[in-house]
Scaffold this active site. Structure first.
Site, mmCIF file in Angstrom:
data_model
loop_
_atom_site.group_PDB
_atom_site.id
_atom_site.type_symbol
_atom_site.label_atom_id
_atom_site.label_comp_id
_atom_site.label_asym_id
_atom_site.label_seq_id
_atom_site.Cartn_x
_atom_site.Cartn_y
_atom_site.Cartn_z
ATOM 1 N N ARG A 1 0.767 -1.060 0.001
ATOM 2 C CA ARG A 1 0.092 -0.191 0.142
ATOM 3 C C ARG A 1 0.965 1.275 -0.059
ATOM 4 N NH1 ARG A 1 2.713 2.157 2.881
ATOM 5 N NH2 ARG A 1 2.662 2.215 5.258
ATOM 6 N N SER B 1 4.839 -1.392 2.650
ATOM 7 C CA SER B 1 4.394 -2.361 3.295
ATOM 8 C C SER B 1 4.440 -3.850 3.023
ATOM 9 C CB SER B 1 2.654 -2.051 3.481
ATOM 10 O OG SER B 1 2.514 -1.345 4.552
ATOM 11 N N ASP C 1 -1.729 -0.623 7.397
ATOM 12 C CA ASP C 1 -1.172 -1.290 6.182
ATOM 13 C C ASP C 1 -2.135 -2.613 5.934
ATOM 14 O OD1 ASP C 1 0.567 0.439 6.689
ATOM 15 O OD2 ASP C 1 2.298 -0.774 7.230
ATOM 16 N N LYS D 1 12.053 -1.418 10.402
ATOM 17 C CA LYS D 1 11.598 -1.146 11.639
ATOM 18 C C LYS D 1 12.007 -1.897 12.693
ATOM 19 C CE LYS D 1 7.156 -1.027 10.775
ATOM 20 N NZ LYS D 1 7.025 -1.387 9.264
HETATM 21 P P1 NG1 Z 1 5.279 0.901 6.943
HETATM 22 O O1 NG1 Z 1 6.666 0.845 7.893
HETATM 23 O O2 NG1 Z 1 5.313 1.978 6.108
HETATM 24 O O3 NG1 Z 1 4.721 -0.414 6.589
HETATM 25 C C1 NG1 Z 1 4.220 1.586 9.476
HETATM 26 C C2 NG1 Z 1 3.354 1.100 10.308
HETATM 27 C C3 NG1 Z 1 1.704 1.688 10.096
HETATM 28 C C4 NG1 Z 1 1.734 3.133 10.296
HETATM 29 C C5 NG1 Z 1 2.818 3.934 9.189
HETATM 30 C C6 NG1 Z 1 3.190 5.316 9.387
HETATM 31 C C7 NG1 Z 1 3.375 -1.342 10.598
HETATM 32 C C8 NG1 Z 1 3.218 -2.780 9.920
HETATM 33 N N1 NG1 Z 1 3.330 -0.311 9.773
HETATM 34 O O4 NG1 Z 1 4.183 1.467 8.003
HETATM 35 O O5 NG1 Z 1 0.651 1.047 10.653
HETATM 36 O O6 NG1 Z 1 1.732 3.606 11.338
HETATM 37 O O7 NG1 Z 1 4.104 3.164 9.478
HETATM 38 O O8 NG1 Z 1 2.198 5.856 9.169
HETATM 39 O O9 NG1 Z 1 4.332 -1.116 11.506
#
Ligand code: NG1
Length: 524
Positions: A69, A175, A235, A281
């Site tokens: 996404r 994601s 996500d 992350k």
């Molecule tokens: P990313 O790392 O871009 O998939 C994460 C979080 C989201 C949201 C965004 C910031 C996970 C799986 N996803 O997205 O829920 O908080 O950061 O808006 O941790």
């Protein structure tokens, strides 16, 4: 770079709520747009060949897929339970599954050589402990398995022989991890249903109604936390609920609700540029993502305590949310959203942040208890908690989402169209500025790409996803897309990555559009 082209004609209204079940499809043209279909057909043909090589003599029973996404607006506010506006993209994770083997094994292979094959006895899956400290690709599948058990503890997971093919660049903010967890959860549930049908071949009718989208999302959100990230739900919602040619307004409170929003006009495009700075992350969680969740949660709890709001509703067993604070202010004091922002500024006066000792005093809870409650399952490291800056970002970003959605609901006349895009673009730019300054989740490369996009005609541009690397999304007039792409290549990719291969560039520069969410494909 991913180009998102809204449809030329106003899209048909999205599927009715009757389709809360993940669709079971028999043709790739029901999954992909005409633009992506030819390359996807070639990919799926390769998947069959690769499956035959991985598991000789076994046929693919079904393929579970879930897409990545991109987030238009609403960054880092999902875990505070404010609405966000993502859309599913066409890049996805495919899990081809054979059921019917009698070896009692979950076998996982990946089309990418970097990921070694793994095997697990299905009998041991229920109690399997995922070690989130180890970076291990199969953990994402096992998170999906956990999610399936969470939905039904009596589940009998059958032997499953799987081949995974992922096309979402990892660490790009698009994601890939959530898409993988959602696809795995869907694969397990579908495998259970398909096994019950044996020896009869699976049919659409037999599998339809196997997995509810809402259940899939809720369970995937919780189960993805097994891999060490205290994630929100944006996500998974976008991956599962994606609707072609629509953005999705995802509401988390009072309960999960996804409203597809069509785009007006077909003169503009969204360009997604991956900075190729990998943001992991799981590695940086203690100082980045997980710390932000702690900061915003503590900020909510402190605001509630300092303002006498009483106990806040708890999000997923973790703590109160800023959404809970806003709701409590509205209900008990009739204070508006803007009023809450002013209150927050008065409560959190220290622009340099708060030590744990100071936070403990404000909350009236001992430091050890705070550490135990909020910082143990997902450990964090910090000197000062930036309660003021994080709170202001969250509240102001939530307000930007509302404004953005209000604009999308308008139908501009041809004379208004330029101002209309400029207004959307301005909101995106102020979101990026807030991510950079108040949420501290940008990086020089993201800032450089955003600046280049603006210098080359974009109405707006911002980081998308968690940040600290990953991708940007820019709103551009279609006729300016080519110029922007050229400028980014020349001024960013070739400069920052002089040895960039065509293959890497091809991954950073690809085309997509808002696409379909999760699906099971049985024959094609
Ligand atoms: P990313 O790392 O871009 O998939 C994460 C979080 C989201 C949201 C965004 C910031 C996970 C799986 N996803 O997205 O829920 O908080 O950061 O808006 O941790």
């Amino acid at each position: 770079m991913l180009l998102i082209m809204p449809a030329a004609t106003p899209p048909t209204p999205p599927a009715s709520p009757a389709s809360d079940y993940v669709p079971v499809l028999t043709s790739l043209s029901s999954v992909y747009s005409p633009q992506t279909l030819p390359s996807e057909e070639a990919r799926w043909t390769h998947l069959r060949t690769a499956f035959a090589a991985a598991y000789p003599g076994e046929a693919i029973t079904f393929v579970a897929r879930s897409p990545g996404r991109v987030n238009l607006i609403g960054e880092h506010i999902d875990y505070s339970l404010f609405d966000v506006l993502p859309m599913a993209i066409s890049q996805d994770v495919l899990i081809a599954v054979h059921v019917g083997a009698k070896d009692g094994m979950l076998k996982l292979q990946n089309t990418a050589d970097a990921y070694e094959p793994r095997e697990f006895e299905v009998a041991g899956l229920r109690g399997y402990k995922i070690d989130s400290k180890v970076l291990e690709w199969s953990n994402y599948f096992l998170s999906g398995v956990k999610g399936a058990y969470a939905l039904n503890d009596n589940l009998e997971v059958p032997s499953m022989h799987c081949l995974i093919d992922g096309r979402i660049p990892t660490g790009s903010g698009l994601s890939s991890s959530s898409a993988f967890v959602c696809a795995a959860l869907l694969a397990v549930r579908t495998a259970v249903a398909a096994t019950k049908l044996l020896p009869t071949p699976v049919t659409v009718k037999a599998l339809a109604g196997t997995t509810s989208k809402s259940e899939l999302v809720k369970s995937a959100i919780i189960s993805e936390r097994n891999v060490g990230v205290n994630s929100g739900g944006m996500d998974q919602s976008a991956s599962v609920f994606g609707v072609p040619d629509h953005a999705l307004r995802v509401q988390f409170s009072p309960e999960l609700n996804v409203t597809p929003i069509a785009f007006h006009g077909n003169e503009f495009a969204f360009v997604i540029a991956n900075t190729l700075v990998v943001a992991d992350k799981h590695v940086t969680g203690p100082v980045h993502y997980n710390l932000r969740v702690v900061e915003t949660t503590l900020a909510a709890e402190i605001l509630a305590k300092q303002c006498g709001l009483g106990a806040l509703p708890v999000r997923d067993g973790f703590g109160g949310t800023l959404r809970g604070v806003v709701d409590a202010f509205e209900k008990s004091r009739g204070i508006s959203f803007d009023g809450v922002i002013e209150v927050a500024k008065r409560v959190f006066v220290k622009k340099g942040g708060y030590t744990l000792a100071e936070a403990s005093t404000m909350l009236g809870v001992p430091e050890e208890e705070i550490t135990q409650k909020y910082m143990t399952r997902f450990p964090v490291r910090f000197e000062r908690l930036q309660l003021r800056a994080r709170t202001l970002h969250v509240l102001e970003e939530a307000r930007r989402v509302t404004r953005f959605c209000d604009l999308l609901a308008m139908t501009p006349t041809p004379a208004e169209i330029d101002t209309y895009y400029a207004s959307l673009g301005a909101i995106m730019l102020s979101s990026h500025a807030s991510c950079r300054v108040q949420y501290d989740c940008s990086c020089p490369e993201l800032d450089a790409v955003v600046a280049l996009a603006i210098a080359n005609g974009a109405y707006g541009s911002r980081l998308t996803g968690a940040g600290w690397g990953g991708a940007t999304i820019s709103l551009v007039r279609k006729k300016r897309v080519e110029g922007l792409v050229d400028a980014l290549k020349k001024e960013y990719y070739y400069k920052h990555f002089p040895g960039i291969s065509e293959e890497q560039l091809a991954e950073a520069i690809c085309v997509t559009e808002p696409g379909l969410g999760s699906a099971v494909v049985v024959t094609w």
